[in-house]
Design a protein around this motif. Structure first.
Motif, PDB file in Angstrom:
ATOM      1  N   TYR A   1       0.834  -1.208   0.000  1.00 52.79           N
ATOM      2  CA  TYR A   1       0.000   0.000   0.000  1.00 52.79           C
ATOM      3  C   TYR A   1       0.866   1.253   0.000  1.00 52.79           C
ATOM      4  N   PHE A   2       1.876   1.304   0.868  1.00 48.46           N
ATOM      5  CA  PHE A   2       2.755   2.471   0.930  1.00 48.46           C
ATOM      6  C   PHE A   2       3.456   2.699  -0.411  1.00 48.46           C
ATOM      7  N   PHE A   3       3.950   1.624  -1.016  1.00 52.97           N
ATOM      8  CA  PHE A   3       4.643   1.736  -2.298  1.00 52.97           C
ATOM      9  C   PHE A   3       3.712   2.311  -3.362  1.00 52.97           C
ATOM     10  N   SER A   4       2.467   1.854  -3.363  1.00 52.31           N
ATOM     11  CA  SER A   4       1.534   2.298  -4.394  1.00 52.31           C
ATOM     12  C   SER A   4       1.144   3.760  -4.231  1.00 52.31           C
ATOM     13  N   VAL A   5       1.018   4.247  -2.995  1.00 49.22           N
ATOM     14  CA  VAL A   5       0.643   5.657  -2.835  1.00 49.22           C
ATOM     15  C   VAL A   5       1.812   6.578  -3.169  1.00 49.22           C
ATOM     16  N   VAL A   6       3.040   6.081  -3.037  1.00 48.28           N
ATOM     17  CA  VAL A   6       4.189   6.863  -3.512  1.00 48.28           C
ATOM     18  C   VAL A   6       4.148   6.960  -5.032  1.00 48.28           C
ATOM     19  N   TRP A   7       3.814   5.846  -5.688  1.00 45.77           N
ATOM     20  CA  TRP A   7       3.642   5.836  -7.137  1.00 45.77           C
ATOM     21  C   TRP A   7       2.555   6.844  -7.532  1.00 45.77           C
TER      22      TRP A   7
END
Length: 372
Positions: A154-160
């Motif tokens: 989830y964290f990785f995707s919101v950075v994207w």
């Protein structure tokens, strides 16, 4: 800022009956007390989130689950919204992917090791520390690890997502679909579906392609529905926003109404596939896998009921035109794979006899269960 004209979202197809935990009011009260005790988010943001009936949302996700885990899910969803609204959509960090990644990386460490002496005066970290300890208390070590791994996704995707927000770019439909499988935070809830019913799905069954595909389909349906219900709210905010309707308009040159129809067609086709794939697997499924599929269904239907009734999306100060009922049949009989490369493999898993459309399980235009 000039806003797009409001869209009328028609009743959407759902073959899943509604349900809600009988202790939903107690869960709502618990989450209010928890959010105030940990001072989650700013005073203004916390006050707003506490009006969104998040306790009833959790009670719909786990209508037959253990009350303490329903409360955990409720607290966690409120915490996620505090991160998503406070950092990503409304805060400056939402346009600074590098800085956002650093902040989220520290929070991930708190989730992995709540005893770590870091971010000790940070309310979000304090709340996450409590959530992590409760996940470990109620779940197995493997489930706690899966929850942390999903939080990383989830964290990785919101950075994207923040990188697109920073550049004011609209991703391709394929990239958006891949991002949406994770940035809706659905995957972080999945381990808690098991915890809530006191079982653990075996790695053998969890890793089977049909099970992985069904799990991704649930994320697709939940997030596409969320985009339908949240479009009014998002499109009226100043600045950049990401939504499948915007992506479809950009990529295919559609009008807003055409994009709405296209998104509904996509989610209906995936919903039909989800039901058919599930029927093809259940005969050989363990009791744990059967319960897991029931949990996915409850999550899908709970998101639908909450999405059309929560103040978060109905926005009574500028009312969204959302449906108050569901339809019992899909808007299309097209069972061909969606032309989205990252998910087209789902259709390859369906045995030929299972291509028959599933029988509806709720009456046409069945009224929603009222939000308590």
């Amino acid at each position: 800022m000039r806003h797009e004209p409001g869209l009328t979202v028609p009743p959407i197809y759902t073959p899943i009956p509604p349900a809600i935990h009988p202790r939903h009011a107690a869960v709502e009260a618990h989450t209010t007390a928890w959010a105030e005790a940990f001072r989650v988010g700013s005073d203004e943001l916390r006050s707003r989130l506490l009006q969104h009936s998040i306790g009833s949302f959790a009670a719909r996700i786990l209508p037959g689950g253990r009350e303490e885990v329903v409360a955990l899910v409720s607290d966690f969803v409120l915490w996620l919204f505090a991160v998503d609204d406070g950092f990503c959509e409304e805060g400056a960090l939402g346009r600074r992917p590098g800085e956002l990644a650093a902040v989220l990386h520290r929070l991930l460490r708190v989730a992995q090791n709540p005893e770590a002496p870091m971010l000790l005066d940070d309310p979000l970290a304090d709340g996450l520390r409590d959530l992590s300890r409760r996940v470990s208390q109620y779940g197995t070590p493997a489930q706690a690890a899966a929850w942390c791994d999903a939080l990383r996704e989830y964290f990785f995707s919101v950075v994207w997502e923040a990188s697109h927000r920073s550049d004011a770019t609209v991703p391709t439909l394929s990239d958006y679909t891949l991002m949406r499988l994770y940035d809706g935070a659905t995957t972080v809830v999945y381990p808690l579906l098991e915890v809530g019913h006191g079982y653990e799905l075996s790695m053998h069954e969890r890793g089977r392609q049909p099970v992985r595909a069904a799990t991704e389909m649930a994320s697709f349906i939940i997030t596409w529905d969320n985009d339908l219900f949240s479009h009014h709210k998002e499109s009226r905010q100043d600045g950049y926003y990401l939504n499948v309707l915007r992506v479809l308009q950009e990529e295919r040159g559609l009008t807003p109404d055409q994009a709405l129809a296209a998104a509904i067609d996509q989610r209906d086709r995936v919903m039909c596939l989800f039901m058919r794939l599930q029927e093809s697997v259940l005969d050989q499924a363990s009791p744990q896998l059967q319960q897991y599929f029931r949990g996915l269904e409850s999550f899908i239907r709970g998101s639908q009921d909450w999405g059309v009734s929560s103040r978060r999306y109905t926005t009574p100060e500028d009312p969204a035109d959302l449906p108050t009922c569901f339809r019992d049949g899909p808007s299309t009989d097209n069972d061909e794979p969606l032309e989205i490369p990252v998910i087209s493999w789902w259709w390859d898993l369906l045995p030929e006899p299972a291509r028959i459309m599933p029988r509806p399980r709720v009456p046409m235009n069945a009224l929603l269960t009222p939000t308590p």
